[in-house]
Scaffold this motif. Structure first.
Motif, PDB file in Angstrom:
ATOM      1  N   LEU A  30       0.885  -1.045   0.162  1.00  0.00           N
ATOM      2  CA  LEU A  30       0.164   0.056   0.369  1.00  0.00           C
ATOM      3  C   LEU A  30       0.563   1.198   0.157  1.00  0.00           C
ATOM      4  O   LEU A  30       1.615   1.282   1.288  1.00  0.00           O
ATOM      5  N   CYS A  31       0.717   2.530  -1.055  1.00  0.00           N
ATOM      6  CA  CYS A  31       1.388   3.567  -1.293  1.00  0.00           C
ATOM      7  C   CYS A  31       0.801   4.353  -0.585  1.00  0.00           C
ATOM      8  O   CYS A  31      -0.663   4.936  -0.457  1.00  0.00           O
ATOM      9  N   LEU A  32       1.269   4.884   0.332  1.00  0.00           N
ATOM     10  CA  LEU A  32       0.011   6.186   1.037  1.00  0.00           C
ATOM     11  C   LEU A  32       0.692   8.023   1.059  1.00  0.00           C
ATOM     12  O   LEU A  32       2.531   7.505   0.903  1.00  0.00           O
ATOM     13  N   ALA A  54       6.655  -0.883   6.893  1.00  0.00           N
ATOM     14  CA  ALA A  54       6.231   0.008   6.618  1.00  0.00           C
ATOM     15  C   ALA A  54       7.958   1.320   6.549  1.00  0.00           C
ATOM     16  O   ALA A  54       8.830   0.065   6.824  1.00  0.00           O
ATOM     17  N   VAL A  55       8.106   1.138   4.757  1.00  0.00           N
ATOM     18  CA  VAL A  55       8.934   1.907   4.923  1.00  0.00           C
ATOM     19  C   VAL A  55       8.316   3.721   3.905  1.00  0.00           C
ATOM     20  O   VAL A  55       7.485   3.881   4.055  1.00  0.00           O
ATOM     21  N   ASN A  63       2.893  17.397   3.201  1.00  0.00           N
ATOM     22  CA  ASN A  63       3.635  15.999   2.187  1.00  0.00           C
ATOM     23  C   ASN A  63       3.905  14.618   2.704  1.00  0.00           C
ATOM     24  O   ASN A  63       3.555  14.168   3.907  1.00  0.00           O
ATOM     25  N   GLY A  64       5.402  13.617   2.235  1.00  0.00           N
ATOM     26  CA  GLY A  64       5.784  12.574   3.450  1.00  0.00           C
ATOM     27  C   GLY A  64       4.892  11.575   2.439  1.00  0.00           C
ATOM     28  O   GLY A  64       3.941  11.507   2.037  1.00  0.00           O
ATOM     29  N   VAL A  65       5.335  10.353   2.024  1.00  0.00           N
ATOM     30  CA  VAL A  65       5.239   9.328   1.408  1.00  0.00           C
ATOM     31  C   VAL A  65       5.766   7.965   2.422  1.00  0.00           C
ATOM     32  O   VAL A  65       6.299   8.224   2.951  1.00  0.00           O
ATOM     33  N   ALA A  66       4.674   6.800   1.956  1.00  0.00           N
ATOM     34  CA  ALA A  66       5.255   5.779   2.684  1.00  0.00           C
ATOM     35  C   ALA A  66       4.438   4.482   1.667  1.00  0.00           C
ATOM     36  O   ALA A  66       4.287   4.347   1.025  1.00  0.00           O
ATOM     37  N   ILE A  67       4.749   3.321   2.271  1.00  0.00           N
ATOM     38  CA  ILE A  67       5.015   1.856   1.698  1.00  0.00           C
ATOM     39  C   ILE A  67       5.364   1.506   3.065  1.00  0.00           C
ATOM     40  O   ILE A  67       5.958   0.408   3.392  1.00  0.00           O
ATOM     41  N   LEU A  68       3.888   0.295   2.997  1.00  0.00           N
ATOM     42  CA  LEU A  68       3.616  -0.974   3.513  1.00  0.00           C
ATOM     43  C   LEU A  68       3.625  -1.610   2.509  1.00  0.00           C
ATOM     44  O   LEU A  68       2.731  -1.990   1.721  1.00  0.00           O
ATOM     45  N   SER A  69       4.280  -2.453   3.229  1.00  0.00           N
ATOM     46  CA  SER A  69       4.173  -4.394   2.142  1.00  0.00           C
ATOM     47  C   SER A  69       3.988  -5.517   3.641  1.00  0.00           C
ATOM     48  O   SER A  69       4.573  -5.601   4.295  1.00  0.00           O
ATOM     49  N   ARG A  70       3.190  -6.925   3.046  1.00  0.00           N
ATOM     50  CA  ARG A  70       3.686  -8.276   3.692  1.00  0.00           C
ATOM     51  C   ARG A  70       4.457  -8.358   3.596  1.00  0.00           C
ATOM     52  O   ARG A  70       5.102  -8.774   4.766  1.00  0.00           O
ATOM     53  N   ALA A  71       5.559  -8.283   2.554  1.00  0.00           N
ATOM     54  CA  ALA A  71       6.977  -8.553   2.141  1.00  0.00           C
ATOM     55  C   ALA A  71       7.727  -8.237   3.307  1.00  0.00           C
ATOM     56  O   ALA A  71       7.863  -6.788   2.731  1.00  0.00           O
ATOM     57  N   ALA A  72       9.446  -7.890   3.007  1.00  0.00           N
ATOM     58  CA  ALA A  72      10.630  -7.297   3.597  1.00  0.00           C
ATOM     59  C   ALA A  72      10.889  -6.911   2.879  1.00  0.00           C
ATOM     60  O   ALA A  72      10.783  -6.802   1.642  1.00  0.00           O
ATOM     61  N   ALA A  93      11.126   0.811  -3.217  1.00  0.00           N
ATOM     62  CA  ALA A  93      11.455  -0.427  -2.686  1.00  0.00           C
ATOM     63  C   ALA A  93      11.501  -1.472  -3.654  1.00  0.00           C
ATOM     64  O   ALA A  93       9.673  -1.748  -4.432  1.00  0.00           O
ATOM     65  N   THR A  94      11.392  -2.586  -3.068  1.00  0.00           N
ATOM     66  CA  THR A  94      11.312  -3.478  -4.142  1.00  0.00           C
ATOM     67  C   THR A  94      10.196  -4.907  -3.450  1.00  0.00           C
ATOM     68  O   THR A  94      10.988  -4.995  -2.014  1.00  0.00           O
ATOM     69  N   VAL A  95       9.412  -5.448  -3.220  1.00  0.00           N
ATOM     70  CA  VAL A  95       8.265  -5.579  -2.436  1.00  0.00           C
ATOM     71  C   VAL A  95       7.844  -6.995  -3.409  1.00  0.00           C
ATOM     72  O   VAL A  95       7.750  -6.914  -4.743  1.00  0.00           O
ATOM     73  N   ASP A  96       8.499  -8.291  -2.746  1.00  0.00           N
ATOM     74  CA  ASP A  96       8.415  -9.379  -3.531  1.00  0.00           C
ATOM     75  C   ASP A  96       8.959  -9.022  -5.214  1.00  0.00           C
ATOM     76  O   ASP A  96       8.109  -9.575  -5.996  1.00  0.00           O
TER      77      ASP A  96
END
Length: 253
Positions: A30-32, A54-55, A63-72, A93-96
């Protein structure tokens, strides 16, 4: 694989909505956007308890952004390389095995303003950087609040303001597609007047007076894997909602 994007317009205010949405929808990433908080205030513990890594790239008030992911996530990058900018608008980020890039594109305020010129410079820098990212990552998703409605059908017919629909903004969006990126929403039949943002004022959501400015673009290698892309309007109807709704892409990966 399910990837979504959502401008939450303050993660502090909207955290309960985000946690509920994660539990109900179980996205892989999920990109926030518009976190509106410094990194030290990021609710990492709450999101980890919900099963997500989360990163993030935050900024006080704006502003501000984040990527939430199930995999690291791996290969994390913040900001556009080589582009001097105090505003925190990019994280990747690279996810799966998929390169996920989350962007909060500048609003631009008004056509011809200094903020509009910054928006166009930012978009040019993003496009040049993405050209290299796509060379390095065959499977890539660019998601976020683009603040651009790329076609007339992406804006309510009564939208009179030039911002978000101007020729320079749409040309910049077209330049992203010129890299080979594909607007996944338009791969599928959609209801007429499908939007992802509605102003808080003048009962805009109730009247469906909106814009489609939140997008998920994919590289050519992922196009055939796309199975659906849709706006989830449910969170927009909640009490104290974000003015944006999530956009969700499903990939057969």
């Amino acid at each position: 694989m399910k990837i979504a994007t959502w401008n939450v317009n303050s993660l502090k205010v909207r955290l309960p909505h985000v946690l509920d949405w994660l539990a109900a929808n179980q996205p892989d990433a999920l990109c926030l956007q518009e976190l509106k908080m410094e990194d030290k205030a990021f609710p990492l513990a709450e999101l980890q308890a919900a099963g997500y890594h989360a990163v993030y790239n935050g900024q006080k008030t704006y502003n501000g952004v984040a990527i939430l992911s199930r995999a690291a996530p791996t290969e994390v990058l913040r900001d556009i390389p080589g582009f001097s900018d105090e505003q925190k608008r990019i994280i990747a980020a690279t996810v799966d095995g998929v390169r996920v890039i989350c962007g909060y594109f500048p609003n631009g305020q008004a056509v011809g303003s200094e903020k509009f010129a910054y928006k166009l410079r930012w978009l040019t820098a993003l496009t040049e950087w993405l050209r290299e990212e796509m060379r390095q990552h065959e499977r890539l998703v660019l998601g976020g609040d683009f603040n651009v409605a790329p076609e007339d059908r992406d804006a309510h017919p009564d939208w009179k303001d030039e911002i978000h629909v101007s020729e320079p903004e749409r040309a910049a969006f077209a330049a992203l597609l010129g890299l080979g990126l594909v607007d996944t929403f338009r791969l599928f039949e959609q209801p007429e007047r499908s939007y992802s943002w509605w102003d808080y004022r003048l009962f805009a959501f109730r009247r469906n007076f909106g814009l489609r400015i939140d997008h998920l673009l994919v590289s050519p290698a992922l196009t055939a894997a796309c199975r659906s892309c849709a706006v989830d309007k449910t969170p927009r109807s909640l009490e104290r909602p974000s003015d944006h709704a999530p956009v969700v892409l499903e990939l057969a990966l």
